[in-house]
Write a protein that holds these residues in place. Structure first.
Motif, PDB file in Angstrom:
ATOM      1  N   LEU A   1     -40.450 -15.805 -48.381  1.00 36.58           N
ATOM      2  CA  LEU A   1     -39.297 -15.868 -49.271  1.00 36.58           C
ATOM      3  C   LEU A   1     -38.043 -15.351 -48.580  1.00 36.58           C
ATOM      4  N   GLU A   2     -38.175 -14.213 -47.914  1.00 36.52           N
ATOM      5  CA  GLU A   2     -37.025 -13.640 -47.222  1.00 36.52           C
ATOM      6  C   GLU A   2     -36.508 -14.591 -46.144  1.00 36.52           C
ATOM      7  N   HIS A   3     -37.433 -15.205 -45.397  1.00 42.60           N
ATOM      8  CA  HIS A   3     -37.037 -16.143 -44.345  1.00 42.60           C
ATOM      9  C   HIS A   3     -36.352 -17.376 -44.928  1.00 42.60           C
ATOM     10  N   ALA A   4     -36.894 -17.884 -46.041  1.00 44.33           N
ATOM     11  CA  ALA A   4     -36.297 -19.062 -46.682  1.00 44.33           C
ATOM     12  C   ALA A   4     -34.877 -18.765 -47.145  1.00 44.33           C
ATOM     13  N   ALA A   5     -34.701 -17.625 -47.813  1.00 42.38           N
ATOM     14  CA  ALA A   5     -33.378 -17.275 -48.326  1.00 42.38           C
ATOM     15  C   ALA A   5     -32.388 -17.041 -47.189  1.00 42.38           C
ATOM     16  N   LYS A   6     -32.841 -16.391 -46.131  1.00 39.46           N
ATOM     17  CA  LYS A   6     -31.958 -16.152 -44.990  1.00 39.46           C
ATOM     18  C   LYS A   6     -31.598 -17.470 -44.300  1.00 39.46           C
ATOM     19  N   SER A   7     -32.547 -18.394 -44.217  1.00 42.30           N
ATOM     20  CA  SER A   7     -32.272 -19.693 -43.591  1.00 42.30           C
ATOM     21  C   SER A   7     -31.204 -20.454 -44.368  1.00 42.30           C
ATOM     22  N   LEU A   8     -31.276 -20.386 -45.687  1.00 43.06           N
ATOM     23  CA  LEU A   8     -30.247 -21.031 -46.499  1.00 43.06           C
ATOM     24  C   LEU A   8     -28.883 -20.398 -46.245  1.00 43.06           C
ATOM     25  N   ARG A   9     -28.839 -19.099 -46.269  1.00 42.01           N
ATOM     26  CA  ARG A   9     -27.576 -18.394 -46.023  1.00 42.01           C
ATOM     27  C   ARG A   9     -27.010 -18.759 -44.647  1.00 42.01           C
ATOM     28  N   ASP A  10     -27.894 -18.803 -43.634  1.00 42.04           N
ATOM     29  CA  ASP A  10     -27.447 -19.142 -42.280  1.00 42.04           C
ATOM     30  C   ASP A  10     -26.864 -20.550 -42.214  1.00 42.04           C
ATOM     31  N   ALA A  11     -27.345 -21.423 -43.120  1.00 38.22           N
ATOM     32  CA  ALA A  11     -26.843 -22.798 -43.184  1.00 38.22           C
ATOM     33  C   ALA A  11     -25.650 -22.924 -44.130  1.00 38.22           C
ATOM     34  N   GLN A  12     -25.098 -21.789 -44.540  1.00 45.39           N
ATOM     35  CA  GLN A  12     -23.945 -21.749 -45.456  1.00 45.39           C
ATOM     36  C   GLN A  12     -24.288 -22.329 -46.824  1.00 45.39           C
ATOM     37  N   VAL A  13     -25.545 -22.156 -47.238  1.00 51.04           N
ATOM     38  CA  VAL A  13     -26.003 -22.600 -48.556  1.00 51.04           C
ATOM     39  C   VAL A  13     -26.308 -21.371 -49.400  1.00 51.04           C
ATOM     40  N   ARG A  14     -25.777 -21.323 -50.602  1.00 45.16           N
ATOM     41  CA  ARG A  14     -26.008 -20.180 -51.491  1.00 45.16           C
ATOM     42  C   ARG A  14     -27.420 -20.220 -52.067  1.00 45.16           C
ATOM     43  N   VAL A  15     -27.947 -19.034 -52.394  1.00 40.07           N
ATOM     44  CA  VAL A  15     -29.319 -18.901 -52.867  1.00 40.07           C
ATOM     45  C   VAL A  15     -29.297 -18.464 -54.336  1.00 40.07           C
ATOM     46  N   ILE A  16     -29.851 -19.320 -55.217  1.00 35.98           N
ATOM     47  CA  ILE A  16     -29.886 -19.061 -56.646  1.00 35.98           C
ATOM     48  C   ILE A  16     -31.336 -18.818 -57.064  1.00 35.98           C
ATOM     49  N   HIS A  17     -31.605 -17.700 -57.730  1.00 28.02           N
ATOM     50  CA  HIS A  17     -32.971 -17.314 -58.070  1.00 28.02           C
ATOM     51  C   HIS A  17     -33.235 -17.472 -59.566  1.00 28.02           C
ATOM     52  N   ASP A  18     -34.454 -17.868 -59.900  1.00 26.57           N
ATOM     53  CA  ASP A  18     -34.882 -18.052 -61.282  1.00 26.57           C
ATOM     54  C   ASP A  18     -35.340 -16.721 -61.872  1.00 26.57           C
ATOM     55  N   VAL A  19     -34.927 -16.437 -63.104  1.00 28.26           N
ATOM     56  CA  VAL A  19     -35.246 -15.171 -63.753  1.00 28.26           C
ATOM     57  C   VAL A  19     -35.914 -15.433 -65.098  1.00 28.26           C
ATOM     58  N   VAL A  20     -37.100 -14.849 -65.312  1.00 23.10           N
ATOM     59  CA  VAL A  20     -37.823 -14.970 -66.583  1.00 23.10           C
ATOM     60  C   VAL A  20     -37.933 -13.583 -67.201  1.00 23.10           C
ATOM     61  N   PHE A  21     -37.080 -13.306 -68.183  1.00 20.49           N
ATOM     62  CA  PHE A  21     -37.074 -12.012 -68.859  1.00 20.49           C
ATOM     63  C   PHE A  21     -37.690 -12.073 -70.256  1.00 20.49           C
ATOM     64  N   ASP A  22     -37.863 -13.246 -70.815  1.00 19.28           N
ATOM     65  CA  ASP A  22     -38.227 -13.371 -72.223  1.00 19.28           C
ATOM     66  C   ASP A  22     -39.579 -12.755 -72.558  1.00 19.28           C
ATOM     67  N   HIS A  23     -40.542 -12.883 -71.657  1.00 18.69           N
ATOM     68  CA  HIS A  23     -41.916 -12.507 -71.983  1.00 18.69           C
ATOM     69  C   HIS A  23     -42.658 -12.064 -70.733  1.00 18.69           C
ATOM     70  N   LYS A  24     -43.803 -11.398 -70.952  1.00 21.82           N
ATOM     71  CA  LYS A  24     -44.720 -11.070 -69.873  1.00 21.82           C
ATOM     72  C   LYS A  24     -46.102 -11.572 -70.279  1.00 21.82           C
ATOM     73  N   MET A  25     -46.920 -11.891 -69.261  1.00 20.67           N
ATOM     74  CA  MET A  25     -48.275 -12.376 -69.509  1.00 20.67           C
ATOM     75  C   MET A  25     -49.224 -11.742 -68.495  1.00 20.67           C
ATOM     76  N   GLY A  26     -50.518 -11.719 -68.854  1.00 18.83           N
ATOM     77  CA  GLY A  26     -51.512 -11.177 -67.928  1.00 18.83           C
ATOM     78  C   GLY A  26     -51.605  -9.672 -67.935  1.00 18.83           C
ATOM     79  N   ALA A  27     -51.522  -9.042 -69.112  1.00 13.07           N
ATOM     80  CA  ALA A  27     -51.536  -7.580 -69.212  1.00 13.07           C
ATOM     81  C   ALA A  27     -52.765  -6.973 -68.532  1.00 13.07           C
ATOM     82  N   ASP A  28     -52.587  -5.743 -68.052  1.00 11.81           N
ATOM     83  CA  ASP A  28     -53.666  -5.044 -67.355  1.00 11.81           C
ATOM     84  C   ASP A  28     -54.614  -4.325 -68.310  1.00 11.81           C
ATOM     85  N   ASP A  29     -54.095  -3.939 -69.491  1.00 11.68           N
ATOM     86  CA  ASP A  29     -54.916  -3.191 -70.445  1.00 11.68           C
ATOM     87  C   ASP A  29     -54.557  -3.590 -71.868  1.00 11.68           C
TER      88      ASP A  29
END
Length: 494
Positions: free
Chosen positions: A83-111
């Motif tokens: 992931l770090e390499h991919a994002a840095k490669s985009l930046r090096d190519a003068q391409v901005r990096v936009i990340h997806d954020v999921v805040f609404d819910h969580k799944m797969g609880a531990d307990d």
């Protein structure tokens, strides 16, 4: 300034095996050269279904493919280093990096833990059914493999507003978790579908808990320190109180960068709902133009019966162009997905011309339209379907045309239900273009470009029409388009 063009670099059926981050890095330079300025990456953190997770079943926001959780270290798309390499490669190519954020819910609880819940009517979540009761729910997230690295926060029943499954007694449905927040009521400032659309799936996050609120603000600051980050795509904002993102977006812009790009998925074709939401978040972000995408789907299926003059009717880009991210397809509208509204392949080049070459809106290109995709999944009837999403003819050229020719003020010639055109008049430094498209038979239009274009020769940048067009002494030029097609007429070099 270069016209911004966003690429969604994944789809719902992107192959697993940890290969996507490598593909991003490999294609970064070519994307920049093509004219892509921003790349939207899929959720990069661990989902409940581990290596098979598309990312929207969010489990641990702090595990970017680093910890052995849910049966895997890497996510479906690769490990943290990738992931770090991919994002840095985009930046090096003068391409901005936009990340997806999921805040609404969580799944797969531990307990599990004991909770008090109130069943509600799924069709009207404000309507309570029966009496509150105690049950066991999957609402405790401790992330034992991460063992407190990056964050020691433990999520428990005080961090969630609702759940869809409980045990002892066993039951499924929509249940409001009763705790000290909200006096037993759902969050406000959410969409009004089903009475109150706070609940979507899994363990639904309780944003009124100040500890949760601060943890999510901390995550925004932390994430931007871990990987190159130029903005966010916010998932499922219809289900999250608007006041939260009004504060959260302001916070990350203040602490990370004032230039952060933010677009929210508030998937509603109703302009009133979109305008109300934008008002509530102080107009700090952009929204996907769901209404226009649906119009594209309808136009592609209606063929010559659709009146192209109305293509932008009711769209966000026509009402609030500076807040609209326009699109032809995404991972939710592709075949076999929940919001399926496919645009037929014949019309897709026309639709892309209408978002890529116009002055209004920021266009978003979908990965399968640029690179193709094939997959198999079950339909709503339980049958298996093999889906082939072909590469959209001429899409790279349309992206390049946006980069080179989508310049200057715009004039619309929407004078025929089956053939419309628009002109980008160019600037002193950069050329413009004439775009003409038809959903009926071959058509032509005579365009007045002005005396400064007298005698100039134009050609179809897409190569659909082989002949040249020459402007007369007064700067009028007649351009043509094939039936069911689009042509982009630009000044001929040399």
């Amino acid at each position: 300034m270069t016209n911004r063009t966003l690429l969604q670099f994944f789809h719902w059926y992107t192959p697993g095996g940890g290969k996507l981050w490598g593909e991003v890095a490999e294609k970064a330079v070519s994307l920049g050269e093509m004219g892509i300025t921003d790349v939207w990456l899929p959720p990069s953190y661990k989902g409940a279904s581990g290596g098979a997770s598309v990312g929207y079943d969010a489990y641990d926001l702090f595990d970017l493919g680093e910890f052995d959780q849910k049966g895997t270290v890497a996510t479906k798309y690769g490990d943290r280093q990738g992931l770090e390499h991919a994002a840095k490669s985009l930046r090096d190519a003068q391409v901005r990096v936009i990340h997806d954020v999921v805040f609404d819910h969580k799944m797969g609880a531990d307990d599990k833990e004991r909770v008090t819940v109130q069943r509600v009517n799924d069709d009207n979540r404000n309507e309570k059914e029966g009496d509150p009761f105690e049950a066991t729910a999957y609402t405790r997230f401790t992330f034992p493999a991460r063992n407190g690295k990056y964050s020691k926060f433990v999520w428990d029943k005080m961090c969630f507003s609702g759940i869809d499954y409980v045990e002892d007694p066993d039951a499924t449905g929509v249940f409001k978790i009763l705790n000290e927040y909200g006096d037993g009521e759902w969050n406000q400032e959410v969409d009004e579908e089903n009475g109150n659309f706070d609940y979507l799936m899994g363990s639904d996050v309780e944003f009124r808990n100040n500890a949760v609120y601060e943890e999510l603000k901390y995550w925004g600051r932390w994430f931007a320190e871990q990987v190159p980050c130029d903005g966010f795509r916010l998932d499922a904002t219809k289900h999250i109180p608007a006041w939260f993102f009004r504060d959260w977006v302001g916070h990350v812009r203040e602490t990370v960068s004032s230039e952060l790009f933010v677009v929210a998925e508030y998937w509603a074709p109703d302009m009133g709902a979109l305008q109300a939401y934008l008002d509530k978040v102080d107009n700090q972000l952009m929204l996907f133009d769901a209404a226009l995408q649906i119009r594209f789907s309808q136009a592609s299926k209606a063929g010559g019966e659709f009146d192209l003059r109305t293509i932008f009717d009711g769209s966000l880009v026509s009402a609030m162009p500076d807040k609209a991210v326009t699109l032809v397809a995404n991972h939710d509208t592709q075949p076999l997905q929940a919001l399926e509204a496919a645009v037929e392949p014949w019309f897709a080049p026309l639709a892309y011309a209408l978002i890529l070459l116009r002055e209004q809106g920021m266009p978003c290109v979908f990965y399968p339209d640029l690179y193709g995709a094939k997959y198999t999944d079950k339909g709503t009837d339980g049958e298996d379907y093999e889906i082939d999403m072909p590469i959209i003819e001429g899409l790279p050229q349309l992206i390049e045309a946006r980069k080179r020719f989508a310049n200057g003020p715009q004039t619309d010639i929407f004078d025929d239900p089956h053939a419309i055109a628009f002109v980008r008049h160019g600037t002193a430094e950069a050329p413009g273009c004439v775009v003409i498209l038809a959903n009926g038979p071959e058509a032509s239009k005579t365009i007045e470009l002005g005396a400064d274009h007298a005698g100039k020769t134009f050609h179809d940048f897409l190569g659909h029409c082989g002949e040249d067009a020459v402007a007369d002494d007064e700067g009028r030029v007649t351009v043509r388009v094939n039936g069911g097609s689009v042509s982009v007429w630009v000044p001929k070099e040399g």
